[in-house]
Write a protein that holds these residues in place. Structure first.
Motif, PDB file in Angstrom:
ATOM      1  N   ILE A 130       0.839  -1.211   0.000  1.00 38.67           N
ATOM      2  CA  ILE A 130       0.000   0.000   0.000  1.00 38.67           C
ATOM      3  C   ILE A 130       0.868   1.253   0.000  1.00 38.67           C
ATOM      4  N   LEU A 131       1.870   1.286   0.857  1.00 41.38           N
ATOM      5  CA  LEU A 131       2.729   2.468   0.934  1.00 41.38           C
ATOM      6  C   LEU A 131       3.582   2.650  -0.324  1.00 41.38           C
ATOM      7  N   ASN A 132       4.074   1.560  -0.898  1.00 41.68           N
ATOM      8  CA  ASN A 132       4.854   1.667  -2.134  1.00 41.68           C
ATOM      9  C   ASN A 132       3.996   2.191  -3.285  1.00 41.68           C
ATOM     10  N   ILE A 133       2.769   1.724  -3.372  1.00 40.04           N
ATOM     11  CA  ILE A 133       1.862   2.235  -4.406  1.00 40.04           C
ATOM     12  C   ILE A 133       1.579   3.716  -4.164  1.00 40.04           C
ATOM     13  N   TRP A 134       1.382   4.082  -2.915  1.00 39.90           N
ATOM     14  CA  TRP A 134       1.113   5.472  -2.563  1.00 39.90           C
ATOM     15  C   TRP A 134       2.287   6.377  -2.928  1.00 39.90           C
ATOM     16  N   VAL A 135       3.506   5.931  -2.615  1.00 45.12           N
ATOM     17  CA  VAL A 135       4.695   6.716  -2.968  1.00 45.12           C
ATOM     18  C   VAL A 135       4.810   6.824  -4.489  1.00 45.12           C
ATOM     19  N   THR A 136       4.598   5.719  -5.196  1.00 46.81           N
ATOM     20  CA  THR A 136       4.672   5.744  -6.659  1.00 46.81           C
ATOM     21  C   THR A 136       3.663   6.723  -7.242  1.00 46.81           C
ATOM     22  N   ALA A 137       2.433   6.671  -6.744  1.00 47.92           N
ATOM     23  CA  ALA A 137       1.398   7.591  -7.228  1.00 47.92           C
ATOM     24  C   ALA A 137       1.761   9.039  -6.924  1.00 47.92           C
ATOM     25  N   THR A 138       2.336   9.284  -5.772  1.00 47.04           N
ATOM     26  CA  THR A 138       2.741  10.640  -5.401  1.00 47.04           C
ATOM     27  C   THR A 138       3.873  11.128  -6.291  1.00 47.04           C
ATOM     28  N   ILE A 139       4.820  10.258  -6.588  1.00 48.22           N
ATOM     29  CA  ILE A 139       5.916  10.613  -7.495  1.00 48.22           C
ATOM     30  C   ILE A 139       5.357  10.990  -8.861  1.00 48.22           C
ATOM     31  N   LEU A 140       4.457  10.169  -9.369  1.00 49.91           N
ATOM     32  CA  LEU A 140       3.858  10.452 -10.680  1.00 49.91           C
ATOM     33  C   LEU A 140       3.044  11.741 -10.649  1.00 49.91           C
ATOM     34  N   ARG A 141       2.407  12.013  -9.547  1.00 49.83           N
ATOM     35  CA  ARG A 141       1.592  13.228  -9.409  1.00 49.83           C
ATOM     36  C   ARG A 141       2.445  14.487  -9.453  1.00 49.83           C
ATOM     37  N   TYR A 142       3.603  14.442  -8.813  1.00 52.10           N
ATOM     38  CA  TYR A 142       4.460  15.624  -8.726  1.00 52.10           C
ATOM     39  C   TYR A 142       5.583  15.647  -9.753  1.00 52.10           C
ATOM     40  N   ARG A 143       5.581  14.709 -10.668  1.00 50.47           N
ATOM     41  CA  ARG A 143       6.624  14.676 -11.685  1.00 50.47           C
ATOM     42  C   ARG A 143       6.529  15.943 -12.544  1.00 50.47           C
ATOM     43  N   ARG A 144       7.621  16.606 -12.701  1.00 49.51           N
ATOM     44  CA  ARG A 144       7.644  17.827 -13.497  1.00 49.51           C
ATOM     45  C   ARG A 144       7.801  17.461 -14.971  1.00 49.51           C
TER      46      ARG A 144
END
Length: 156
Positions: free
Chosen positions: A137-151
């Motif tokens: 769950i946390l790894n998916i959350w971090v991945t989604a957050t990375i993709l969300r803030y990717r410049r």
């Protein structure tokens, strides 16, 4: 390194099949070699003996009582979760994924998902399942957050 050591000892203590934890001795060896390089090049090789003695004592203290190894396993889950939550907090504060790799985090999520399947098929250990489900769950959350803030790079 501590989490890997506890997880390996936990698997051995409960007599789980070798294929459920075979990668952990390799990961531990890599971490120990890396630690030795860090100690060597920082000029602190004298601390290597301290770390070796601490490792050896901890290795045997973990199995003095069943509750010690069980508690250590649960604390490792908590420590791993806390490190991922710290990564998430940093991402949220900066709103920038910077050099953080979504591929690496997604591979970690995939690894956790496969470990859930293999754990259910081999040992069905609740503590191990809770660990891998939490990490998934946390790894998916971090991945989604990375993709969300990717410049996105702008072509000028």
């Amino acid at each position: 390194l501590f989490s890997f050591l506890v997880f390996l000892r936990y698997q051995i203590y409960y007599g789980y099949p070798l294929q459920t934890y075979l990668e952990y001795p390799i990961i531990i060896a890599q971490d120990v070699i890396l630690l030795l390089f860090i100690l060597r090049f920082s000029g602190n090789m004298k601390r290597a003996l301290f770390y070796a003695v601490t490792f050896w004592a901890g290795w045997y203290m973990l199995i003095l009582r069943k509750w010690i190894i069980d508690l250590a396993m649960n604390l490792c889950t908590l420590i791993s979760a806390a490190s991922k939550l710290a990564q998430l907090r940093c991402l949220w504060q900066t709103k920038d994924s910077g050099q953080v790799s979504a591929l690496t985090w997604s591979m970690s999520a995939y690894t956790c998902a496969t470990r859930i399947v293999t754990t259910v098929m081999t040992t069905n250990d609740l503590a191990v399942l809770i660990r891998f489900i939490t990490m998934l769950i946390l790894n998916i959350w971090v991945t989604a957050t990375i993709l969300r803030y990717r410049r996105t790079k702008k072509n000028d």
